[in-house]
Design a protein around this motif. Structure first.
Motif, PDB file in Angstrom:
ATOM      1  N   ALA A  81       0.841  -1.208   0.000  1.00  0.00           N
ATOM      2  CA  ALA A  81       0.000   0.000   0.000  1.00  0.00           C
ATOM      3  C   ALA A  81       0.870   1.249   0.000  1.00  0.00           C
ATOM      4  O   ALA A  81       0.598   2.206  -0.740  1.00  0.00           O
ATOM      5  N   ILE A  82       1.915   1.254   0.814  1.00  0.00           N
ATOM      6  CA  ILE A  82       2.804   2.418   0.886  1.00  0.00           C
ATOM      7  C   ILE A  82       3.529   2.627  -0.443  1.00  0.00           C
ATOM      8  O   ILE A  82       3.615   3.751  -0.947  1.00  0.00           O
ATOM      9  N   ILE A  83       4.032   1.547  -1.028  1.00  0.00           N
ATOM     10  CA  ILE A  83       4.752   1.660  -2.309  1.00  0.00           C
ATOM     11  C   ILE A  83       3.818   2.147  -3.413  1.00  0.00           C
ATOM     12  O   ILE A  83       4.147   3.076  -4.154  1.00  0.00           O
ATOM     13  N   LEU A  84       2.636   1.529  -3.523  1.00  0.00           N
ATOM     14  CA  LEU A  84       1.682   1.960  -4.549  1.00  0.00           C
ATOM     15  C   LEU A  84       1.233   3.396  -4.297  1.00  0.00           C
ATOM     16  O   LEU A  84       1.101   4.184  -5.238  1.00  0.00           O
ATOM     17  N   GLY A  85       1.006   3.728  -3.032  1.00  0.00           N
ATOM     18  CA  GLY A  85       0.621   5.092  -2.693  1.00  0.00           C
ATOM     19  C   GLY A  85       1.690   6.094  -3.085  1.00  0.00           C
ATOM     20  O   GLY A  85       1.381   7.197  -3.553  1.00  0.00           O
ATOM     21  N   PHE A  86       2.949   5.726  -2.932  1.00  0.00           N
ATOM     22  CA  PHE A  86       4.065   6.602  -3.317  1.00  0.00           C
ATOM     23  C   PHE A  86       3.998   6.952  -4.805  1.00  0.00           C
ATOM     24  O   PHE A  86       4.245   8.085  -5.203  1.00  0.00           O
ATOM     25  N   PHE A  87       3.625   5.958  -5.630  1.00  0.00           N
ATOM     26  CA  PHE A  87       3.563   6.191  -7.069  1.00  0.00           C
ATOM     27  C   PHE A  87       2.234   6.782  -7.526  1.00  0.00           C
ATOM     28  O   PHE A  87       2.189   7.553  -8.482  1.00  0.00           O
ATOM     29  N   TRP A  88       1.141   6.417  -6.875  1.00  0.00           N
ATOM     30  CA  TRP A  88      -0.181   6.803  -7.351  1.00  0.00           C
ATOM     31  C   TRP A  88      -0.757   8.057  -6.696  1.00  0.00           C
ATOM     32  O   TRP A  88      -1.633   8.702  -7.265  1.00  0.00           O
ATOM     33  N   ILE A  89      -0.338   8.364  -5.479  1.00  0.00           N
ATOM     34  CA  ILE A  89      -0.955   9.475  -4.760  1.00  0.00           C
ATOM     35  C   ILE A  89      -0.020  10.679  -4.797  1.00  0.00           C
ATOM     36  O   ILE A  89       1.078  10.638  -4.236  1.00  0.00           O
ATOM     37  N   ASP A  90      -0.485  11.720  -5.459  1.00  0.00           N
ATOM     38  CA  ASP A  90       0.314  12.939  -5.577  1.00  0.00           C
ATOM     39  C   ASP A  90       0.174  13.830  -4.348  1.00  0.00           C
ATOM     40  O   ASP A  90       1.096  14.552  -3.986  1.00  0.00           O
ATOM     41  N   ASP A  91      -0.996  13.803  -3.731  1.00  0.00           N
ATOM     42  CA  ASP A  91      -1.285  14.706  -2.625  1.00  0.00           C
ATOM     43  C   ASP A  91      -1.784  13.879  -1.438  1.00  0.00           C
ATOM     44  O   ASP A  91      -2.894  13.337  -1.473  1.00  0.00           O
ATOM     45  N   LEU A  92      -0.969  13.763  -0.391  1.00  0.00           N
ATOM     46  CA  LEU A  92      -1.348  12.949   0.760  1.00  0.00           C
ATOM     47  C   LEU A  92      -2.589  13.480   1.477  1.00  0.00           C
ATOM     48  O   LEU A  92      -3.299  12.711   2.113  1.00  0.00           O
ATOM     49  N   THR A  93      -2.872  14.763   1.348  1.00  0.00           N
ATOM     50  CA  THR A  93      -4.072  15.291   1.999  1.00  0.00           C
ATOM     51  C   THR A  93      -5.336  14.670   1.407  1.00  0.00           C
ATOM     52  O   THR A  93      -6.327  14.504   2.108  1.00  0.00           O
ATOM     53  N   VAL A  94      -5.274  14.306   0.128  1.00  0.00           N
ATOM     54  CA  VAL A  94      -6.421  13.622  -0.492  1.00  0.00           C
ATOM     55  C   VAL A  94      -6.601  12.250   0.147  1.00  0.00           C
ATOM     56  O   VAL A  94      -7.721  11.836   0.477  1.00  0.00           O
ATOM     57  N   PHE A  95      -5.493  11.540   0.355  1.00  0.00           N
ATOM     58  CA  PHE A  95      -5.568  10.220   1.004  1.00  0.00           C
ATOM     59  C   PHE A  95      -6.063  10.369   2.439  1.00  0.00           C
ATOM     60  O   PHE A  95      -6.952   9.634   2.877  1.00  0.00           O
ATOM     61  N   TYR A  96      -5.510  11.318   3.183  1.00  0.00           N
ATOM     62  CA  TYR A  96      -5.925  11.517   4.574  1.00  0.00           C
ATOM     63  C   TYR A  96      -7.392  11.905   4.674  1.00  0.00           C
ATOM     64  O   TYR A  96      -8.054  11.611   5.673  1.00  0.00           O
ATOM     65  N   SER A  97      -7.914  12.545   3.636  1.00  0.00           N
ATOM     66  CA  SER A  97      -9.321  12.959   3.666  1.00  0.00           C
ATOM     67  C   SER A  97     -10.269  11.761   3.591  1.00  0.00           C
ATOM     68  O   SER A  97     -11.474  11.908   3.812  1.00  0.00           O
TER      69      SER A  97
END
Length: 194
Positions: free
Chosen positions: A31-47
């Motif tokens: 999840a962390i590795i994929l998130g590193f490549f796919w998620i540009d803005d962590l605030t979107v994930f945290y939301s």
């Protein structure tokens, strides 16, 4: 299934737990590795994590209660061979304390839902994420009812996330299902011994 059951019976309790925790750690790392490549803005994930007790406890908890009820009815009224998972769930939960069952259920729910709903479903969609979730429960592939239940549960958890846009809802539902069913396994095993 017999080969898997034999392997499980030959494993020590320590090996069973070690495999469980390693598997969950691997899911979190993925999840962390994929998130590193796919998620540009962590605030979107945290939301995706919203404290909304109505959605979390009423909707997530309500769905969990329905799933638990169906599972227990299947366990009670269907032939044992239809609902036998090869003994893995009994080996995971039977000898644990209530706190340890709670801890296992929480770790599994958090790691799996972050990967499958928070990362995969947001990137590749409900259907693919749900099918991948069902397939990682490969021990059910030879048991049509158990595999069907895994697929249906995966879609239910994915739909909870779609409807609420809140990762805490499927996390709580997943946790409650695993925790309550784990407690049933634990108490059933203790009843057998006494």
């Amino acid at each position: 299934m017999n080969r898997q059951a034999k392997i499980i019976q030959e494993m020590s309790d320590r090996e069973i737990l070690l495999n469980l925790y390693i598997t969950q750690a691997i899911m979190l790392i993925i999840a962390i590795i994929l998130g590193f490549f796919w998620i540009d803005d962590l605030t979107v994930f945290y939301s995706l994590f919203k404290w909304d007790p109505v959605h979390i406890f009423l909707i997530g908890g309500g769905v969990a209660v329905i799933v638990i009820t169906i599972d227990l009815l299947f366990e009670k009224y269907l032939p044992k061979s239809w609902v036998d998972d090869g003994g893995i769930n009994e080996r995971v939960f039977a000898k644990r304390s209530v706190f340890h069952v709670f801890f296992i259920a929480a770790i599994v729910a958090i790691c799996e839902e972050i990967l499958f709903r928070g990362i995969l479903q947001t990137q590749i969609g409900l259907v693919l994420a749900s099918l991948i979730f069902a397939l990682i429960h490969f021990r059910y592939l030879s048991k049509i009812l158990l595999f069907t239940m895994a697929v249906v549960l995966s879609f239910i958890l994915g739909l909870l996330f779609e409807w609420t846009n809140n990762l805490l809802v499927p996390i709580f539902a997943h946790f409650l299902i695993d925790f309550v069913l784990g407690l049933f396994i634990m108490y059933k095993a203790r009843k057998k011994v006494s």
